[in-house]
Each structure stands twice: as structure tokens, then as C-alpha cells.
Design an enzyme around this catalytic site. Structure first.
Site, PDB file in Angstrom:
ATOM      1  N   GLY A  33       5.363  16.163 -38.034  1.00 52.83           N
ATOM      2  CA  GLY A  33       6.879  16.261 -37.409  1.00 52.83           C
ATOM      3  C   GLY A  33       7.413  15.078 -38.898  1.00 52.83           C
ATOM      4  O   GLY A  33       8.600  14.996 -38.756  1.00 52.83           O
ATOM      5  N   CYS A  34       5.913  14.663 -39.674  1.00 51.85           N
ATOM      6  CA  CYS A  34       7.285  13.739 -40.309  1.00 51.85           C
ATOM      7  C   CYS A  34       7.408  14.537 -42.013  1.00 51.85           C
ATOM      8  O   CYS A  34       6.466  15.346 -43.021  1.00 51.85           O
ATOM      9  CB  CYS A  34       6.595  12.950 -41.298  1.00 51.85           C
ATOM     10  SG  CYS A  34       6.260  11.652 -42.492  1.00 51.85           S
ATOM     11  N   GLY A  35       8.638  14.816 -42.757  1.00 53.35           N
ATOM     12  CA  GLY A  35       8.624  15.355 -43.562  1.00 53.35           C
ATOM     13  C   GLY A  35       9.290  14.485 -44.876  1.00 53.35           C
ATOM     14  O   GLY A  35       9.549  14.925 -45.995  1.00 53.35           O
TER      15      GLY A  35
END
Length: 274
Positions: free
Chosen positions: A113-115
Site C-alpha cells: 500500500g506504499c506508493g
């Protein structure tokens, strides 16, 4: 998918409120798997991301494209190697791409979920992106609901686990032509980007369809893909709207509040325009 890894695992869970001594209260539950995936360019690790161990070659190609390391046609051999502690995606790029790789070297694990994991400056977080290529694509409002519903029917991992995101590509008259899933929303979009590049799908011909919110990073990645429309059931962030306006991307949501077009309204027929 690597032979030794499966995208989900079955585990036992006890129903809340059930008697501790009652074996019948235990039930089997499917949970999505996540494993470290090292993206290795020309022999050097650039990033380590947590991802669902499926469609890893698509992920490697897509990550390369959406992070701006290389164009699709510049990607050489891609080798997926299963290691004891995860997966290596080994990618070969032209030597002249080394400067870009060095400038964006990532040195830590990126959580799901970390962009924006691993960047080392505010400038990288707010990086500008090129405008999408010219396209005469126009979607009818009815196609938006059709596209979102069609994506929902193409999510076998979500059906099993209820815990993953999906990204699909919708072409008018054809429906969702490609769909990919992952426990991370950015990973799902990267997998879609890689699949599109591998199969020769023209990004200007349709819309990216997402199950997640329309955030800044998702717009950045879609701009790098070159798609002129993004569809989702979730609202965009204000920063995402600003970037989409600059990049020439129509941001569109469809949910209980109706269909809303936040940018580039001409891409959609008569609808509720903000």
C-alpha cells in the site's frame, strides 16, 4: 506465479464468542499472501516491495514503466527467481538508463500500500509527470458503471480472501480486457501496466479501472502508463485532482452519490460535472 508460492493461504480462525473448548467453532479462512519482491536492474537491487506472489513478471515490467526507469520497449529480459526469503525479479535495461536508476535508488523494504516508499526527497514525492498522449476517447456515463461492475467479476483472489485490490483496463466495445490483483493497490496497478505492455494494449484506447481511492501516486502511475481516464468507486484526493488536470487525465467516480467527473469533463458524456 512462482511454483512454490501461492497467492493465498488457508488458516484457522475461531469465531468470536464461541466456547474455547468447542472445536466446531474453528473455521478455515483464506488470507492473501504477501512476500518480499526484489526488483533488480542490471544486477543491482533497486527496490524491495511486499507483494502478492502472482503475476510477478507483469509487476516487474509495470513497476519499471510507472516509476519512469524505462519505456516498455527498452525492457530486455525479465527473469523471475524464487529465493528462500522471497522473489527476485531480474530485469535488464540499456546501460544509458543507469543514471536514472542511481538517482532513484531505493534501499529499504516498501510496505504494502506504499506508493512513495524509498524516495529520499520532497521533490521526488511531488515529481511532475508527462501529459498523456492525445486520444479521442469519450466514455458514456453508462459505460462507467459497466466497467466498474465488470472489474468486480474478474477478481478471483478477492472472491477467495475479500482482502485485495484490483486494477483493470476497460476498452469501449470490448469491456475489461486485462485485470490484475494484489494486496497492495499500487502493485495491482503496476501489474496491470506490465500486462498491458507485454500484450501490446494501447493505453490511449481505454480507461484504468480501480477498486482503490484515486490518490496522487495512482495518478502518477497512470500518467506514466498513458491512459486518459481513471475510474473508481472512491473519491480522489485534492492533490490527485490537480495532477490529473495537468496530465490530461479524466478522474471519474461512480458510487451511491452518482457519477462525478473531477477533471477533463469532455472525456465523459452528459453527467454530473463538478
Amino acid at each position: 506465479m512462482s511454483e512454490g508460492l501461492h497467492p493465498y493461504q488457508r488458516v484457522s480462525a475461531r469465531d468470536a464468542g464461541a466456547a474455547q473448548a468447542a472445536p466446531a467453532s474453528l473455521s478455515a479462512v483464506s488470507l492473501p499472501e504477501e512476500t518480499p519482491v526484489a526488483v533488480v536492474y542490471n544486477g543491482s537491487t533497486q527496490a524491495v516491495m511486499m507483494a502478492t506472489p502472482a503475476d510477478i513478471e507483469d509487476f516487474a515490467r509495470g513497476f519499471t514503466i510507472t516509476e519512469g526507469f524505462a519505456e516498455a520497449q527498452e525492457i530486455g529480459e525479465v527473469e523471475i527467481v524464487e529465493q528462500p526469503n522471497g522473489i527476485e525479479a531480474r530485469i535488464w535495461l540499456p546501460d544509458e538508463k543507469q543514471a536514472a536508476l542511481d538517482a532513484r535508488r531505493r534501499a529499504q523494504v516498501g510496505p504494502v500500500g506504499c506508493g512513495l516508499c524509498g524516495i529520499d526527497s520532497l521533490a521526488q514525492a511531488a515529481r511532475t509527470v508527462r501529459a498523456v498522449p492525445a486520444s479521442d476517447l469519450v466514455l458514456a456515463p453508462s459505460e462507467i458503471a459497466v466497467a466498474l461492475h465488470a472489474l468486480r467479476t474478474l477478481q478471483p483472489l478477492h472472491d477467495e480472501t475479500r482482502a485485495v485490490h484490483a486494477a483493470g483496463f476497460y476498452i469501449p466495445g470490448q469491456g475489461i480486457v486485462l485485470a490484475r490483483e494484489d494486496v497492495g493497490r499500487h502493485n495491482a496497478l503496476d501489474k496491470l501496466a506490465g500486462a498491458m505492455a507485454a500484450t501490446g494494449v494501447d493505453p490511449a484506447s481505454g480507461a484504468v479501472v480501480l477498486t482503490s481511492r484515486l490518490s496522487l501516486e495512482m495518478v502518477q502511475k497512470t500518467a506514466m502508463i498513458g491512459a486518459p481516464v481513471m475510474l473508481s468507486v472512491s473519491q480522489p484526493t485534492a492533490h490527485a485532482v490537480r495532477l490529473a488536470e495537468e496530465a490530461g487525465i479524466a478522474l471519474v467516480t461512480h458510487n451511491r452519490q452518482g457519477t462525478r467527473i473531477f477533471t477533463h469533463h469532455a472525456r465523459i458524456g452528459a453527467a454530473h460535472v463538478l
